[in-house]
Each structure stands twice: as structure tokens, then as C-alpha cells.
Design an enzyme around this catalytic site. Sequence first.
Site, short mmCIF file in Angstrom:
data_model
loop_
_atom_site.label_atom_id
_atom_site.label_comp_id
_atom_site.label_asym_id
_atom_site.label_seq_id
_atom_site.Cartn_x
_atom_site.Cartn_y
_atom_site.Cartn_z
N PRO A 136 -14.54 -20.24 -3.28
CA PRO A 136 -14.17 -21.58 -3.68
C PRO A 136 -14.25 -21.92 -2.26
CG PRO A 136 -12.35 -19.04 -3.05
CD PRO A 136 -14.19 -18.87 -3.14
N CYS A 137 -14.45 -22.89 -1.82
CA CYS A 137 -14.43 -24.23 -0.42
C CYS A 137 -13.83 -24.99 -0.90
CB CYS A 137 -15.62 -24.05 -0.29
SG CYS A 137 -16.41 -25.40 -1.43
N HIS A 138 -12.84 -25.26 -2.48
CA HIS A 138 -12.39 -26.35 -2.54
C HIS A 138 -10.93 -25.81 -2.32
CE1 HIS A 138 -12.32 -23.58 -5.97
NE2 HIS A 138 -10.89 -23.99 -6.25
#
Length: 174
Positions: A136-138
Amino acid sequence: MTRLLVDRLETPIGEALLVTDGEGRLRGLDWADHEARLSRLLRLNHRPFAPEAGAAPEAMRRALTAYFEGDLGSLAVISWRATGTPFQQALWAALTTIPAGQTLSYGALAAKLGSPRAVRAVGAANGANPISLVLPCHRVIGSDGALTGYGGGLDRKRWLLRHEGAAFRETRAA
């Protein structure tokens, strides 16, 4: 030659591309409107690279669908494998420790990795993440709590963070 299968999944924020290997592990996840970027990231680590159409495992598709329907913990069951440098590997593994509904700044993530001055390296490794959403780079935002870049576009990042109930600032301070 690395054989990878590409499947497509409709989501509320666009068509997702799911790239899996012969063992059913997720190797890439990005959005159809960013297909060229996903191909570039996969080619970097899978030479030679021969993607072909094929179905992702049904359990993976169900987990992704459940996430978009509100089961924010469903992504944890997805088996994945990303190839990269040792630093990228460490960063991508660290991303999976950021719970849904929470965010972390690039600086805090660098400190968590034991390299507090490596903020730019964290940004670069985050941007090279081939498995969006599941890694989850967001959930990584600016030190002031503002949204920063996201390979899938800021509108998607905003949607994902709101979907997860995460707090963030809409714009960066000048």
C-alpha cells in the site's frame, strides 16, 4: 523466459491489471491507464518478459473485490512476490505494516527502515512498487500530512485513503 499472466478486474476507481506468476502469486498490480508503466517495472526485473492473458486465482480476485466492498483487511491473504534491490524489498515489506486507515510520512518510513536520512530513496523505492494497493504505497504521504505523488494518480490515492478512513491534508503548504 518469465511467464506472467495478465488479468483485468473492474474496480470503483478503474480497471486494475493483475499480473500473476505460474504459482499464483501476484507480481504486479496497476491500473489499465498506466499499463505502460507497469510493463516497464516488470521488465526491469523479469527479463526476458512474456506477458499473456490469463486468469488470476479466484481467491485473489475475491480478496480484491472484498477490499473495494469495505473489507479492508482482505488484501493480507494475497500471496505476492516483488523482485528488486534489497532496499526496495525492505521498503515494500514495510509498506505492508501500515494498517488500513493509517498513513506514514516518507521520513517516518525511512526512520522505520533504520535510514532516517534516506527520504529520497524511500520515495524512489515507493514509486518503483510494482504491486500497487496490496503493497500500500498510497498510505505514504508528505511530512505535513498532505497528499503527494501516486503512480495511479492523486485522484485514486485520495479515493483509496478516504475509502480506508485515513486522515490527510488535501494540499501541500506553500
